[in-house]
Design an enzyme around this catalytic site. Sequence first.
Site, mmCIF file in Angstrom:
data_model
loop_
_atom_site.group_PDB
_atom_site.id
_atom_site.type_symbol
_atom_site.label_atom_id
_atom_site.label_comp_id
_atom_site.label_asym_id
_atom_site.label_seq_id
_atom_site.Cartn_x
_atom_site.Cartn_y
_atom_site.Cartn_z
ATOM 1 N N HIS A 213 -0.108 -1.010 -0.232
ATOM 2 C CA HIS A 213 0.218 -0.137 0.067
ATOM 3 C C HIS A 213 0.737 1.417 -0.205
ATOM 4 O O HIS A 213 1.994 1.153 0.458
ATOM 5 C CB HIS A 213 -1.146 0.530 1.073
ATOM 6 C CG HIS A 213 -1.691 -0.900 1.395
ATOM 7 N ND1 HIS A 213 -2.801 -0.333 0.559
ATOM 8 C CD2 HIS A 213 -2.563 -1.780 2.125
ATOM 9 C CE1 HIS A 213 -4.148 -1.639 0.548
ATOM 10 N NE2 HIS A 213 -3.799 -1.840 1.612
ATOM 11 N N CYS B 240 -4.202 2.440 9.633
ATOM 12 C CA CYS B 240 -5.610 1.844 9.062
ATOM 13 C C CYS B 240 -6.663 1.038 10.239
ATOM 14 O O CYS B 240 -7.539 0.497 9.826
ATOM 15 C CB CYS B 240 -5.551 0.687 8.275
ATOM 16 S SG CYS B 240 -4.106 -0.486 8.692
#
Length: 265
Positions: A168, A256
Amino acid sequence: MPTIDPTRFTDAILRRPARSAVNGLRAVDIGAPDIDAMMGEHLAYEAALGELGVQTHVLPALEDFPDSVYVEDPALVFAEGAILLRPGAPSRFGETAEIAPVLRERFDTVIALDKGFSDGGDILLTADKVIIGLSARTDEEGALALAGALSKLGYDSATVSPPEGVLHFKTACSLVAPDTVLATRQLIEGGDYFGGLRVLQVPDGEEPAANALCVNGTVLLAQGFQNTAKMLRDEGFAVRELPLNETMKLDAGLSCMSLRWNRVA
Protein backbone atom coordinates in the site's frame (compact mmCIF):
# COMPACT_ATOMS: atom_id res chain seq x y z
CA MET A 1 -9.57 22.53 -1.99
CA PRO A 2 -10.25 23.66 1.60
CA THR A 3 -7.31 24.75 3.72
CA ILE A 4 -6.78 21.98 6.27
CA ASP A 5 -4.34 20.59 8.77
CA PRO A 6 -4.37 16.90 7.80
CA THR A 7 -2.97 15.87 11.21
CA ARG A 8 -5.78 17.42 13.29
CA PHE A 9 -8.74 15.25 14.27
CA THR A 10 -11.78 15.53 16.50
CA ASP A 11 -13.38 12.15 15.79
CA ALA A 12 -12.45 8.63 14.80
CA ILE A 13 -14.34 5.44 13.99
CA LEU A 14 -12.75 2.15 15.07
CA ARG A 15 -13.88 -1.46 14.87
CA ARG A 16 -12.92 -4.18 17.33
CA PRO A 17 -10.81 -7.05 15.93
CA ALA A 18 -12.70 -10.24 15.19
CA ARG A 19 -11.58 -13.68 16.39
CA SER A 20 -11.44 -14.54 12.67
CA ALA A 21 -8.52 -12.10 12.27
CA VAL A 22 -6.26 -15.14 12.62
CA ASN A 23 -7.20 -15.66 8.95
CA GLY A 24 -6.47 -12.07 7.94
CA LEU A 25 -4.53 -11.07 4.84
CA ARG A 26 -0.75 -11.07 5.04
CA ALA A 27 1.75 -10.43 2.26
CA VAL A 28 4.45 -12.11 4.35
CA ASP A 29 3.31 -14.86 6.70
CA ILE A 30 5.06 -14.58 10.07
CA GLY A 31 2.27 -16.38 11.90
CA ALA A 32 -1.29 -15.69 12.95
CA PRO A 33 -1.90 -12.92 15.46
CA ASP A 34 -2.79 -13.71 19.07
CA ILE A 35 -6.29 -12.23 19.17
CA ASP A 36 -6.32 -11.49 22.89
CA ALA A 37 -3.04 -9.60 22.56
CA MET A 38 -4.34 -7.89 19.43
CA MET A 39 -7.38 -6.73 21.39
CA GLY A 40 -5.02 -5.26 23.97
CA GLU A 41 -3.22 -3.36 21.20
CA HIS A 42 -6.53 -2.08 19.90
CA LEU A 43 -7.58 -0.85 23.34
CA ALA A 44 -4.22 0.91 23.78
CA TYR A 45 -4.68 2.58 20.38
CA GLU A 46 -8.19 3.71 21.30
CA ALA A 47 -6.93 5.08 24.63
CA ALA A 48 -4.11 6.98 22.93
CA LEU A 49 -6.52 8.65 20.51
CA GLY A 50 -8.76 9.64 23.40
CA GLU A 51 -5.89 11.10 25.38
CA LEU A 52 -4.91 13.16 22.33
CA GLY A 53 -8.35 14.75 22.19
CA VAL A 54 -10.13 12.48 19.70
CA GLN A 55 -13.65 11.27 20.37
CA THR A 56 -13.72 7.60 19.42
CA HIS A 57 -16.74 5.71 18.09
CA VAL A 58 -16.09 1.96 18.38
CA LEU A 59 -17.99 -0.54 16.22
CA PRO A 60 -18.43 -4.24 17.08
CA ALA A 61 -16.31 -6.94 15.49
CA LEU A 62 -17.41 -8.54 12.21
CA GLU A 63 -16.56 -12.23 12.30
CA ASP A 64 -17.39 -12.69 8.60
CA PHE A 65 -14.62 -10.25 7.67
CA PRO A 66 -11.22 -11.11 9.18
CA ASP A 67 -9.65 -7.77 8.18
CA SER A 68 -12.57 -5.53 9.13
CA VAL A 69 -10.69 -4.08 12.12
CA TYR A 70 -8.84 -2.02 9.49
CA VAL A 71 -11.71 0.39 8.92
CA GLU A 72 -9.66 2.85 6.85
CA ASP A 73 -9.59 0.59 3.79
CA PRO A 74 -13.31 0.57 2.83
CA ALA A 75 -13.94 4.31 3.27
CA LEU A 76 -12.58 7.85 3.45
CA VAL A 77 -13.98 10.56 5.71
CA PHE A 78 -13.66 14.34 5.70
CA ALA A 79 -15.51 17.19 7.39
CA GLU A 80 -17.39 17.65 4.10
CA GLY A 81 -18.53 14.04 3.75
CA ALA A 82 -17.52 10.42 3.25
CA ILE A 83 -16.54 8.24 0.30
CA LEU A 84 -17.32 4.52 0.19
CA LEU A 85 -14.38 2.77 -1.44
CA ARG A 86 -14.03 -0.58 -3.19
CA PRO A 87 -11.27 -2.62 -1.50
CA GLY A 88 -9.20 -4.68 -3.91
CA ALA A 89 -8.94 -7.93 -1.94
CA PRO A 90 -11.87 -10.33 -2.61
CA SER A 91 -12.22 -11.26 1.07
CA ARG A 92 -12.93 -7.59 1.85
CA PHE A 93 -15.56 -6.87 -0.80
CA GLY A 94 -18.42 -6.86 1.73
CA GLU A 95 -16.85 -4.46 4.22
CA THR A 96 -18.04 -1.33 2.42
CA ALA A 97 -21.68 -2.35 2.84
CA GLU A 98 -21.07 -2.86 6.55
CA ILE A 99 -19.55 0.59 7.14
CA ALA A 100 -21.99 2.45 4.84
CA PRO A 101 -24.91 2.86 7.30
CA VAL A 102 -22.53 4.00 10.02
CA LEU A 103 -21.23 6.78 7.80
CA ARG A 104 -24.69 7.77 6.56
CA GLU A 105 -25.70 8.35 10.17
CA ARG A 106 -22.81 10.78 10.65
CA PHE A 107 -22.35 12.54 7.31
CA ASP A 108 -24.86 14.42 5.18
CA THR A 109 -22.89 13.58 2.03
CA VAL A 110 -21.79 10.00 1.33
CA ILE A 111 -20.50 9.14 -2.14
CA ALA A 112 -20.30 5.47 -3.23
CA LEU A 113 -17.79 4.47 -5.89
CA ASP A 114 -19.02 2.03 -8.51
CA LYS A 115 -15.94 1.40 -10.66
CA GLY A 116 -12.53 -0.17 -10.20
CA PHE A 117 -10.85 -0.88 -6.89
CA SER A 118 -9.51 1.52 -4.29
CA ASP A 119 -8.16 0.87 -0.78
CA GLY A 120 -7.83 3.49 1.93
CA GLY A 121 -4.32 2.25 2.65
CA ASP A 122 -3.25 3.71 -0.70
CA ILE A 123 -4.56 7.20 0.02
CA LEU A 124 -2.59 9.94 1.78
CA LEU A 125 -4.25 13.22 2.71
CA THR A 126 -1.94 16.23 2.68
CA ALA A 127 -2.65 19.92 3.24
CA ASP A 128 -3.14 20.71 -0.45
CA LYS A 129 -4.22 17.45 -2.08
CA VAL A 130 -5.06 13.79 -1.72
CA ILE A 131 -2.38 11.44 -3.07
CA ILE A 132 -3.70 8.16 -4.51
CA GLY A 133 -1.15 5.37 -4.87
CA LEU A 134 -1.70 2.60 -7.42
CA SER A 135 -1.12 -0.91 -6.08
CA ALA A 136 -2.39 -4.48 -6.22
CA ARG A 137 -5.41 -3.18 -4.26
CA THR A 138 -6.00 0.15 -6.05
CA ASP A 139 -6.20 0.18 -9.84
CA GLU A 140 -6.32 3.03 -12.37
CA GLU A 141 -10.08 2.79 -12.85
CA GLY A 142 -10.62 2.96 -9.11
CA ALA A 143 -8.21 5.87 -8.75
CA LEU A 144 -10.03 7.78 -11.50
CA ALA A 145 -13.40 7.18 -9.86
CA LEU A 146 -12.00 8.24 -6.51
CA ALA A 147 -10.54 11.43 -7.98
CA GLY A 148 -14.01 12.33 -9.26
CA ALA A 149 -15.58 11.75 -5.86
CA LEU A 150 -12.90 13.81 -4.14
CA SER A 151 -13.55 16.65 -6.57
CA LYS A 152 -17.22 16.65 -5.56
CA LEU A 153 -16.13 17.21 -1.95
CA GLY A 154 -13.80 20.01 -3.03
CA TYR A 155 -10.50 18.09 -2.82
CA ASP A 156 -7.73 18.06 -5.41
CA SER A 157 -5.94 14.78 -6.00
CA ALA A 158 -2.91 13.26 -7.71
CA THR A 159 -2.38 9.63 -8.68
CA VAL A 160 1.11 8.15 -8.34
CA SER A 161 2.74 4.80 -9.09
CA PRO A 162 4.91 3.61 -6.18
CA PRO A 163 7.78 1.18 -6.83
CA GLU A 164 7.00 -2.50 -7.29
CA GLY A 165 6.86 -4.28 -3.97
CA VAL A 166 5.06 -1.52 -2.04
CA LEU A 167 1.88 -3.22 -0.81
CA HIS A 168 0.00 0.00 0.00
CA PHE A 169 1.21 3.56 -0.56
CA LYS A 170 0.95 4.20 3.19
CA THR A 171 2.85 1.01 3.94
CA ALA A 172 5.87 3.07 2.91
CA CYS A 173 4.97 6.60 4.06
CA SER A 174 2.96 8.72 6.46
CA LEU A 175 2.47 12.35 7.35
CA VAL A 176 4.18 13.21 10.65
CA ALA A 177 3.44 16.94 10.42
CA PRO A 178 1.45 19.05 7.96
CA ASP A 179 4.66 19.75 6.02
CA THR A 180 6.64 16.55 6.67
CA VAL A 181 6.46 12.99 5.38
CA LEU A 182 8.15 9.92 6.86
CA ALA A 183 9.03 7.46 4.07
CA THR A 184 11.13 4.42 3.30
CA ARG A 185 14.28 4.59 1.21
CA GLN A 186 12.55 2.48 -1.45
CA LEU A 187 9.79 5.05 -1.86
CA ILE A 188 12.11 8.06 -1.70
CA GLU A 189 14.37 6.62 -4.39
CA GLY A 190 11.40 5.50 -6.50
CA GLY A 191 10.24 8.98 -7.47
CA ASP A 192 9.04 12.39 -6.32
CA TYR A 193 5.65 11.66 -4.79
CA PHE A 194 5.36 14.49 -2.28
CA GLY A 195 6.02 17.75 -4.14
CA GLY A 196 7.31 20.42 -1.78
CA LEU A 197 6.85 18.45 1.43
CA ARG A 198 9.88 17.79 3.61
CA VAL A 199 10.75 14.09 3.58
CA LEU A 200 12.43 12.14 6.40
CA GLN A 201 13.81 8.68 5.63
CA VAL A 202 13.00 5.78 7.89
CA PRO A 203 16.30 4.24 9.10
CA ASP A 204 17.20 1.17 7.06
CA GLY A 205 15.91 -2.01 8.68
CA GLU A 206 12.92 -0.27 10.27
CA GLU A 207 10.75 0.07 7.16
CA PRO A 208 7.46 -0.95 8.89
CA ALA A 209 7.77 2.18 11.04
CA ALA A 210 6.92 4.25 7.94
CA ASN A 211 3.25 3.72 8.73
CA ALA A 212 3.13 6.19 11.61
CA LEU A 213 0.16 8.40 12.49
CA CYS A 214 0.29 12.04 13.53
CA VAL A 215 -2.64 13.03 15.75
CA ASN A 216 -3.00 16.55 17.13
CA GLY A 217 0.71 17.19 17.43
CA THR A 218 1.88 13.73 18.53
CA VAL A 219 3.33 11.05 16.26
CA LEU A 220 2.05 7.58 17.11
CA LEU A 221 4.68 4.97 16.26
CA ALA A 222 4.77 1.20 16.63
CA GLN A 223 7.01 0.00 19.45
CA GLY A 224 10.28 -1.66 18.53
CA PHE A 225 11.66 0.88 16.08
CA GLN A 226 14.05 2.74 18.32
CA ASN A 227 16.12 4.34 15.57
CA THR A 228 13.03 5.85 13.99
CA ALA A 229 11.72 7.04 17.35
CA LYS A 230 15.07 8.67 18.17
CA MET A 231 15.30 10.33 14.75
CA LEU A 232 11.84 11.83 15.12
CA ARG A 233 12.50 13.03 18.65
CA ASP A 234 15.83 14.53 17.58
CA GLU A 235 13.88 16.40 14.87
CA GLY A 236 11.64 17.86 17.56
CA PHE A 237 8.60 15.62 17.24
CA ALA A 238 6.54 14.41 20.18
CA VAL A 239 6.47 10.62 19.80
CA ARG A 240 4.25 8.07 21.54
CA GLU A 241 5.09 4.42 20.98
CA LEU A 242 2.30 1.87 20.94
CA PRO A 243 2.36 -1.95 21.07
CA LEU A 244 1.56 -3.29 17.61
CA ASN A 245 3.32 -6.65 17.26
CA GLU A 246 0.17 -8.71 16.66
CA THR A 247 -1.54 -6.13 14.45
CA MET A 248 1.53 -5.91 12.22
CA LYS A 249 1.45 -9.66 11.54
CA LEU A 250 -1.30 -8.77 9.07
CA ASP A 251 -1.16 -6.25 6.21
CA ALA A 252 -1.74 -3.41 8.64
CA GLY A 253 -0.37 -0.50 10.63
CA LEU A 254 -1.45 2.47 12.70
CA SER A 255 -3.25 4.49 10.03
CA CYS A 256 -5.60 1.73 8.90
CA MET A 257 -7.01 1.12 12.39
CA SER A 258 -9.28 4.18 12.33
CA LEU A 259 -11.30 6.52 10.12
CA ARG A 260 -10.45 10.04 11.30
CA TRP A 261 -11.87 13.48 10.59
CA ASN A 262 -11.90 17.02 11.93
CA ARG A 263 -15.46 17.99 12.75
CA VAL A 264 -16.60 21.44 11.68
CA ALA A 265 -17.95 23.33 14.70
